[in-house]
Enzyme design. Structure first.
Site, PDB file in Angstrom:
ATOM      1  N   GLY A   6       0.833  -1.194   0.000  1.00  0.00           N
ATOM      2  CA  GLY A   6       0.000   0.000   0.000  1.00  0.00           C
ATOM      3  C   GLY A   6       0.866   1.241   0.000  1.00  0.00           C
ATOM      4  O   GLY A   6       2.058   1.186   0.299  1.00  0.00           O
ATOM      5  N   GLY A  65       0.109  -5.021   1.067  1.00  0.00           N
ATOM      6  CA  GLY A  65      -1.195  -4.885   0.432  1.00  0.00           C
ATOM      7  C   GLY A  65      -1.384  -5.765  -0.780  1.00  0.00           C
ATOM      8  O   GLY A  65      -2.507  -6.144  -1.114  1.00  0.00           O
ATOM      9  N   ASP A 114      -0.710  -6.766   8.242  1.00  0.00           N
ATOM     10  CA  ASP A 114      -2.161  -6.598   8.236  1.00  0.00           C
ATOM     11  C   ASP A 114      -2.767  -7.206   6.979  1.00  0.00           C
ATOM     12  O   ASP A 114      -2.261  -8.202   6.481  1.00  0.00           O
ATOM     13  CB  ASP A 114      -2.522  -5.115   8.410  1.00  0.00           C
ATOM     14  CG  ASP A 114      -2.065  -4.241   7.247  1.00  0.00           C
ATOM     15  OD1 ASP A 114      -1.084  -4.604   6.562  1.00  0.00           O
ATOM     16  OD2 ASP A 114      -2.689  -3.176   7.034  1.00  0.00           O
TER      17      ASP A 114
END
Length: 350
Positions: free
Chosen positions: A66, A114, A145
């Site tokens: 990201g 990401g 994440d």
């Protein structure tokens, strides 16, 4: 090719997503996340689309992550863009995980952060000889994440904890051995794979798997297989401190290398990631994991290390982050618990 950051088209029976920022290694922006989810919602109910395929534009990357530089700039400027980015990225991750038709990721090149989140929650993950996978967030003051708390604890043995804490980079042989990659296909055959899928009558995931089986070539032996026992022995520790102690007490070169790597990471990120994987392992569904990770990232943004990691690795590129706290023994269990606290009115809207 258009300047749009992400391209959507239907080819035969498939919907094709192309992440289209090759100069930025196809890193995700907020707008891309919003558009991918919107298109998935549309294709989910379109009778003419039987499966979805996602690829990255250019020769180098599927998606390298990201746009975290923009995220940190937004927080420091006091705008809401950073929160909007994570919120909508995580909703996209959930949409991929819950997509009712086959979702196939053709991961030809770099896939980090990401880029893992836009691919692994799907059904089938195809690697090539150019694929390089990593979750490097502990070196950025973050945590793995985009679903890392869900899929990493479910990898064989302690490999998920190893990949999460060290940020190790692995390629097709390891990806296939760990079950991350369902297939390994030559990079120059990717166009043929897309054409075969587009021309097929896809009734279910088995139909897709049968097509990919026809292109699959078993990769070379997995390098991680040689150190799997070492990974399991060290990374099964009941704390980050115990993992480090095990590595420090082993005289072999591999253990010494892993110890050095871990000592360079954010102490807070190491402990937070450890807690994330332990909690994620107990979750019953992907949504619960993403709700947890959204709480975590909101709390991370209020600290020091994410900004310092982004500065040191991506902005100044001096590779000399100054972590605060600087030592594991000054990061308490209470400190880590705070990252999982409910956000009240700012909870993930799912």
């Amino acid at each position: 090719m258009t300047d749009a950051e992400v391209l959507f088209e239907t080819r035969g029976t498939i919907g094709l997503i192309t992440l289209n920022r090759p100069k930025a290694l196809n890193s995700l922006t907020h707008g891309m996340c919003v558009e991918v989810k919107r298109q998935l919602d549309e294709w989910a109910i379109s009778p003419s689309v039987q499966a979805v395929v996602v690829v990255g534009a250019g020769e180098k990357a599927f998606c390298a992550g990201g746009d975290v530089v923009k995220v940190t700039q937004s927080y420091k400027a006091g705008t809401s863009e950073w929160r909007d980015f994570f919120h909508d990225e995580y909703l996209m991750n959930i949409a991929i995980a819950e997509f009712p038709k086959p979702y196939i990721s053709l991961v030809d090149g770099i896939a980090m952060g990401g880029g893992v989140g836009v691919s692994i929650p799907g059904d089938l993950w195809v690697a090539t000889e150019k694929t390089m996978f990593a979750m490097p967030e502990t070196g950025l003051g973050l945590f793995p994440d985009v679903g890392g708390g869900w899929f990493l604890p479910r990898l064989p043995g302690e490999t998920g904890m190893y990949l999460a804490l060290t940020g190790a980079r692995i390629k097709a042989p390891d990806l296939y051995a760990l079950g991350i990659a369902s297939h390994v296909v030559a990079s120059d055959k990717m166009g043929d794979v897309i054409a075969a899928l587009a021309n097929a009558d896809i009734k279910d995931l088995d139909d897709v798997r049968a097509i990919l089986d026809g292109f699959h070539n078993d990769p070379a032996p997995a390098p991680l297989a040689e150190v799997m026992d070492d990974i399991d022995a060290a990374f099964a520790g009941i704390s980050v401190e115990e993992i480090l102690e095990t590595l420090a007490n082993n005289p072999d070169e591999w253990s010494a290398k892993q110890f050095k790597i871990l000592m360079s990471k954010s102490p807070t990120s190491l402990k937070l990631t450890y807690a994330q994987l332990k909690r994620g392992e107990a979750h019953d569904n992907f949504r619960d994991n993403m709700r947890m990770e959204y709480r975590m990232v909101n709390h991370v943004m209020r600290g020091n290390d994410f900004y310092e990691g982004v500065r040191a690795i991506l902005i100044d590129k001096d590779n000399a982050p100054v972590w605060k706290p600087a030592r594991l023994d000054t990061v308490s269990d209470r400190d880590i618990e705070a990252y999982f606290e409910n956000l009240g009115s700012q909870e993930l809207n799912i």
